[in-house]
Design an enzyme around this catalytic site. Structure first.
Site, mmCIF file in Angstrom:
data_model
loop_
_atom_site.group_PDB
_atom_site.id
_atom_site.type_symbol
_atom_site.label_atom_id
_atom_site.label_comp_id
_atom_site.label_asym_id
_atom_site.label_seq_id
_atom_site.Cartn_x
_atom_site.Cartn_y
_atom_site.Cartn_z
ATOM 1 N N SER A 91 26.340 -35.745 0.312
ATOM 2 C CA SER A 91 26.531 -36.865 -0.614
ATOM 3 C C SER A 91 25.956 -36.495 -1.981
ATOM 4 C CB SER A 91 25.802 -38.111 -0.082
ATOM 5 O OG SER A 91 24.400 -37.897 -0.171
ATOM 6 N N HIS B 178 28.532 -49.118 6.110
ATOM 7 C CA HIS B 178 27.490 -48.095 6.123
ATOM 8 C C HIS B 178 26.152 -48.673 6.599
ATOM 9 C CE1 HIS B 178 30.290 -46.219 3.088
ATOM 10 N NE2 HIS B 178 30.060 -45.203 3.901
ATOM 11 N N GLY B 179 25.297 -47.804 7.096
ATOM 12 C CA GLY B 179 23.928 -48.203 7.392
ATOM 13 C C GLY B 179 23.702 -48.625 8.834
ATOM 14 N N ASP C 27 30.853 -35.939 0.059
ATOM 15 C CA ASP C 27 30.998 -37.308 0.561
ATOM 16 C C ASP C 27 30.839 -38.298 -0.597
ATOM 17 O OD1 ASP C 27 31.205 -39.298 2.536
ATOM 18 O OD2 ASP C 27 29.028 -39.368 2.844
ATOM 19 N N HIS C 28 31.745 -39.250 -0.716
ATOM 20 C CA HIS C 28 31.676 -40.310 -1.733
ATOM 21 C C HIS C 28 31.468 -39.765 -3.153
ATOM 22 C CE1 HIS C 28 31.838 -43.721 0.974
ATOM 23 N NE2 HIS C 28 31.013 -43.090 1.774
ATOM 24 N N ASP D 186 35.886 -41.202 -4.318
ATOM 25 C CA ASP D 186 35.761 -42.609 -3.913
ATOM 26 C C ASP D 186 35.953 -43.486 -5.142
ATOM 27 O OD1 ASP D 186 35.185 -45.112 -3.071
ATOM 28 O OD2 ASP D 186 33.250 -44.614 -2.154
HETATM 29 O O1 G3H Z 1 28.074 -43.087 3.038
HETATM 30 C C1 G3H Z 1 27.046 -42.656 2.530
HETATM 31 C C2 G3H Z 1 26.239 -41.667 3.249
HETATM 32 O O2 G3H Z 1 25.576 -42.249 4.340
HETATM 33 C C3 G3H Z 1 25.319 -40.950 2.317
HETATM 34 O O3 G3H Z 1 24.172 -41.669 2.039
HETATM 35 O O4 G3H Z 1 24.068 -41.502 -0.439
HETATM 36 O O5 G3H Z 1 22.026 -42.058 0.901
HETATM 37 O O6 G3H Z 1 22.991 -39.756 0.953
HETATM 38 P P1 G3H Z 1 23.261 -41.215 0.772
HETATM 39 P P1 13P Z 2 26.888 -44.443 8.740
HETATM 40 O O1 13P Z 2 25.974 -45.156 7.809
HETATM 41 O O2 13P Z 2 27.466 -45.387 9.752
HETATM 42 O O3 13P Z 2 26.258 -43.274 9.392
HETATM 43 O O4 13P Z 2 28.135 -43.903 7.871
HETATM 44 C C1 13P Z 2 28.016 -42.727 7.122
HETATM 45 C C2 13P Z 2 29.166 -42.498 6.216
HETATM 46 O O5 13P Z 2 30.159 -43.188 6.213
HETATM 47 C C3 13P Z 2 29.058 -41.368 5.276
HETATM 48 O O6 13P Z 2 30.130 -41.322 4.382
HETATM 49 ZN ZN ZN Z 3 30.826 -43.285 3.803
#
Ligand code: G3H
Ligand code: 13P
Ligand code: ZN
Length: 319
Positions: free
Chosen positions: A48, A179-180, A81-82, A103
């Protein structure tokens, strides 16, 4: 070996899903590779924006390159990611990422397409594939914040046009997850009607499920018993994840569950060995426990045991 998610999805679609695991540090990298190699699973290592800023992107890249040497059997994609547009270009230009996610799901439909298309054009020119997002997940994480009221399931009727105009290679669809660690308060779950309809309208096109942690209740109980405060934490039912994995959901994103393993191991370690002040004993336990978690999750996804098949597909394409 680093491959594109496109190749992994071609092998998986409709039969199983590939686990996409978020990584921030060395212990996670070691547990991730160990778990996937031991369960003979292809996987996606995802970073991320927060992970990229946690230490330094060069450190992350060096750790992953190191793991690639230590685990030569591993077949995996490296995915952003994102990403926002700027971070996508940075990753595309780096030559290290085989896949990026743009995203732009917070934007209106046409603007989301326009941004995604710009990233797709830049990415495809360098052999990098692109995941986009349509619809809005609920939940809050760093860089990912959507009010519940603003969360919106993906409208299957919009998907074909979005994919055609943007040129994206896979699509994150809002299908009921968030998420979370606090995803559901009652018996809510995945919206299989939405998954089914998207698969019917775009057969063979890989769907991505974000927010897929199952938040194992034994982890939550152990964390709370060791002084944590995670009352009410609840994730996605694993039987539902298995079912979705055979319906065109081809990438399953997991971050929170890995954090729970980390949290449980370290909380218990401080209680069990109060005299200890060395970081390595807990780090060792975490690497082993995270590998165990990954192996279990790969069974749930159906990716366990698929490595030889993926290797055969790579050889077939090279011939
Ligand atoms: O979807 C988001 C992921 O769980 C990444 O989380 O931005 O705290 O690394 P983060
Ligand atoms: P979780 O918070 O369910 O683990 O999802 C992670 C996610 O979507 C990362 O892009
Ligand atoms: Zn995600």
């Amino acid at each position: 070996m680093i491959v594109t998610t496109e190749l992994l999805f071609e092998h998986a679609y409709g039969n199983y899903a590939v686990g996409a695991y978020n990584i921030n540090n060395l212990e996670q990298v070691m547990g991730l590779f160990r778990g996937n190699v031991d369960s003979k699973a292809p996987f996606i290592l995802q970073l991320s924006k927060g992970a990229r800023g946690y230490t330094d992107t060069r450190i992350l890249e060096a750790m992953i390159r190191g793991a690639e040497e230590v685990f030569p059997e591993a077949i995996f994609a490296v995915h952003l990611d994102h990403g926002d547009e700027e971070t996508c270009y940075d990753c595309i230009d780096s030559g290290f990422y085989s896949s990026v996610m743009i995203d732009a799901s917070a934007e209106e439909f046409d603007e989301n397409i326009a941004i995604t298309k710009r990233v797709v054009d830049a990415a495809h020119a360098k052999g990098v594939v692109v995941e986009a997002e349509l619809g809005k997940l609920g939940g809050v994480e760093e860089h990912v914040s959507v009010d519940e009221a603003d969360a919106k399931l993906t409208d299957p009727k919009q998907v074909e046009e979005f994919v055609r105009r943007s040129g994206c290679d896979s699509l994150a669809c809002a299908i009921g997850t968030s998420h979370g660690a606090y995803k559901f308060t009652g018996s809510q779950g995945l919206h299989f009607d939405v998954i089914e309809e998207i698969a019917r309208l775009l057969p063979g096109f890989p769907m991505v499920m974000h927010g897929s942690s199952s938040v194992p209740q034994d982890e939550v109980q152990r964390i709370n018993a060791a002084g944590g405060q995670m009352a009410g934490a609840k994730g996605v039912d694993e039987a539902q994840i298995s079912k979705a994995s055979k319906m065109g959901v081809t990438k399953v994103n997991i971050d929170t569950d890995g954090r729970l393993v980390w949290c449980r191991v370290h909380r218990e370690s401080f209680i069990d060995t109060p005299e200890n002040f060395d970081l390595r004993p807990a780090g060792k336990i975490f690497m082993a426990e995270y590998a165990k978690y990954i192996m279990h999750k790969n069974e749930v996804l159906g990716s366990a045991g698929q490595l030889d098949g993926v290797r055969a597909l790579i050889d077939q394409k090279a011939a």
